[in-house]
Design a protein around this motif. Structure first.
Motif, PDB file in Angstrom:
ATOM      1  N   ASP A   9     -39.569 -22.380  16.100  1.00  0.00           N
ATOM      2  CA  ASP A   9     -39.387 -23.961  16.636  1.00  0.00           C
ATOM      3  C   ASP A   9     -38.328 -24.560  16.510  1.00  0.00           C
ATOM      4  OD1 ASP A   9     -42.271 -23.797  17.208  1.00  0.00           O
ATOM      5  OD2 ASP A   9     -42.695 -24.592  15.439  1.00  0.00           O
ATOM      6  N   ARG A  10     -37.338 -24.145  15.959  1.00  0.00           N
ATOM      7  CA  ARG A  10     -35.883 -24.805  15.490  1.00  0.00           C
ATOM      8  C   ARG A  10     -34.816 -24.284  16.510  1.00  0.00           C
ATOM      9  NH1 ARG A  10     -38.633 -24.344  10.757  1.00  0.00           N
ATOM     10  NH2 ARG A  10     -38.846 -25.864   9.306  1.00  0.00           N
ATOM     11  N   THR A  11     -34.348 -25.579  16.875  1.00  0.00           N
ATOM     12  CA  THR A  11     -33.080 -24.910  18.032  1.00  0.00           C
ATOM     13  C   THR A  11     -31.941 -24.630  17.304  1.00  0.00           C
ATOM     14  OG1 THR A  11     -32.444 -27.507  18.247  1.00  0.00           O
ATOM     15  CG2 THR A  11     -34.092 -26.760  19.537  1.00  0.00           C
ATOM     16  N   LEU A  12     -30.902 -24.432  18.000  1.00  0.00           N
ATOM     17  CA  LEU A  12     -29.713 -23.948  17.688  1.00  0.00           C
ATOM     18  C   LEU A  12     -29.107 -25.344  16.787  1.00  0.00           C
ATOM     19  CD1 LEU A  12     -26.864 -22.230  17.429  1.00  0.00           C
ATOM     20  CD2 LEU A  12     -26.610 -22.875  19.568  1.00  0.00           C
ATOM     21  N   LYS A  13     -29.251 -26.254  17.655  1.00  0.00           N
ATOM     22  CA  LYS A  13     -28.578 -27.726  17.082  1.00  0.00           C
ATOM     23  C   LYS A  13     -29.327 -27.948  15.503  1.00  0.00           C
ATOM     24  CE  LYS A  13     -28.289 -32.690  18.247  1.00  0.00           C
ATOM     25  NZ  LYS A  13     -28.740 -33.701  19.156  1.00  0.00           N
ATOM     26  N   ASP A  14     -30.646 -27.847  15.454  1.00  0.00           N
ATOM     27  CA  ASP A  14     -31.420 -27.959  14.356  1.00  0.00           C
ATOM     28  C   ASP A  14     -30.686 -27.033  13.305  1.00  0.00           C
ATOM     29  OD1 ASP A  14     -33.171 -29.837  15.689  1.00  0.00           O
ATOM     30  OD2 ASP A  14     -34.669 -28.048  15.800  1.00  0.00           O
ATOM     31  N   ILE A  15     -30.408 -25.959  13.437  1.00  0.00           N
ATOM     32  CA  ILE A  15     -29.897 -24.940  12.637  1.00  0.00           C
ATOM     33  C   ILE A  15     -28.493 -25.119  12.170  1.00  0.00           C
ATOM     34  CG2 ILE A  15     -29.605 -22.724  12.047  1.00  0.00           C
ATOM     35  CD1 ILE A  15     -32.530 -23.236  11.947  1.00  0.00           C
ATOM     36  N   LEU A  16     -27.771 -25.720  13.166  1.00  0.00           N
ATOM     37  CA  LEU A  16     -26.316 -25.998  12.934  1.00  0.00           C
ATOM     38  C   LEU A  16     -26.259 -27.242  11.998  1.00  0.00           C
ATOM     39  CD1 LEU A  16     -24.713 -25.318  16.422  1.00  0.00           C
ATOM     40  CD2 LEU A  16     -24.348 -23.847  14.289  1.00  0.00           C
ATOM     41  N   VAL A  17     -26.989 -28.202  12.091  1.00  0.00           N
ATOM     42  CA  VAL A  17     -27.065 -29.249  11.391  1.00  0.00           C
ATOM     43  C   VAL A  17     -27.172 -28.687   9.827  1.00  0.00           C
ATOM     44  CG1 VAL A  17     -28.570 -31.419  10.512  1.00  0.00           C
ATOM     45  CG2 VAL A  17     -27.695 -30.988  12.929  1.00  0.00           C
ATOM     46  N   LEU A  18     -28.430 -28.021   9.643  1.00  0.00           N
ATOM     47  CA  LEU A  18     -28.653 -27.440   8.237  1.00  0.00           C
ATOM     48  C   LEU A  18     -27.712 -26.500   7.628  1.00  0.00           C
ATOM     49  CD1 LEU A  18     -32.446 -26.397   9.022  1.00  0.00           C
ATOM     50  CD2 LEU A  18     -31.703 -28.419   7.781  1.00  0.00           C
ATOM     51  N   ALA A  19     -26.992 -25.795   8.758  1.00  0.00           N
ATOM     52  CA  ALA A  19     -25.841 -25.046   8.275  1.00  0.00           C
ATOM     53  C   ALA A  19     -24.587 -25.722   7.759  1.00  0.00           C
ATOM     54  CB  ALA A  19     -25.543 -23.960   9.160  1.00  0.00           C
ATOM     55  N   ARG A  20     -24.314 -26.991   8.431  1.00  0.00           N
ATOM     56  CA  ARG A  20     -23.298 -27.839   8.012  1.00  0.00           C
ATOM     57  C   ARG A  20     -23.411 -28.412   6.736  1.00  0.00           C
ATOM     58  NH1 ARG A  20     -23.424 -29.196  13.761  1.00  0.00           N
ATOM     59  NH2 ARG A  20     -21.611 -28.229  14.628  1.00  0.00           N
ATOM     60  N   GLN A  21     -24.829 -28.696   6.382  1.00  0.00           N
ATOM     61  CA  GLN A  21     -25.294 -29.504   5.127  1.00  0.00           C
ATOM     62  C   GLN A  21     -25.149 -28.112   4.047  1.00  0.00           C
ATOM     63  OE1 GLN A  21     -29.230 -30.499   5.938  1.00  0.00           O
ATOM     64  NE2 GLN A  21     -28.778 -32.236   6.924  1.00  0.00           N
TER      65      GLN A  21
END
Length: 134
Positions: A9-21
């Motif tokens: 369900d998670r989009t690229l944008k969602d995962i990139l936010v988590l990766a930045r965190q």
């Protein structure tokens, strides 16, 4: 949930936010495959987390191994934003190709990113997962 993987369900944008965190927690001012791995594997309902569990590996332990292998940053910003490492860019390109092959132009999801990370098998998280028996 044995045998079943959750929906991606998670989009690229969602995962990139988590990766930045994840990068910020390590005081890194770049995004690498290790940050992508943490973003994909940390959430118990995330596709990668369940996939890793089904391989008989504890995702939290795998994340710990990855985080111990990378040096914490010093917090200094050498450039603006969070640029990607070359290997991270390769993984993103593979994920985009996977989404395109599935008829989802510009709709990369967490499963695409996970499959791309596994396909680009020279990255640190995959080396660690292999050592752990995956």
């Amino acid at each position: 949930m044995s045998g079943m993987l959750p929906p991606a369900d998670r989009t690229l944008k969602d995962i990139l936010v988590l990766a930045r965190q994840a990068a910020a927690q390590q005081k890194h001012h770049y995004l690498g495959t290790e940050h992508l791995f943490v973003a994909l594997a940390a959430d118990p309902v995330c596709y990668a987390h369940v996939y890793i569990q089904q391989q008989g590996i504890n995702p939290v332990e795998a994340i710990g191994h990855v985080q111990r292998m990378i040096e914490p940053g010093d917090g200094k910003v050498l450039w603006e934003g969070h640029p990607h490492t070359p290997r991270f860019d390769v993984v993103l390109n593979i994920a985009h190709d996977i989404a395109l092959e599935d008829g989802r132009e510009n709709l990369v999801n967490e499963k695409d990113l996970w499959e791309a990370l596994l396909e680009e098998e020279e990255n640190l998280p995959v080396h660690i997962l292999k050592r752990m028996g995956m």
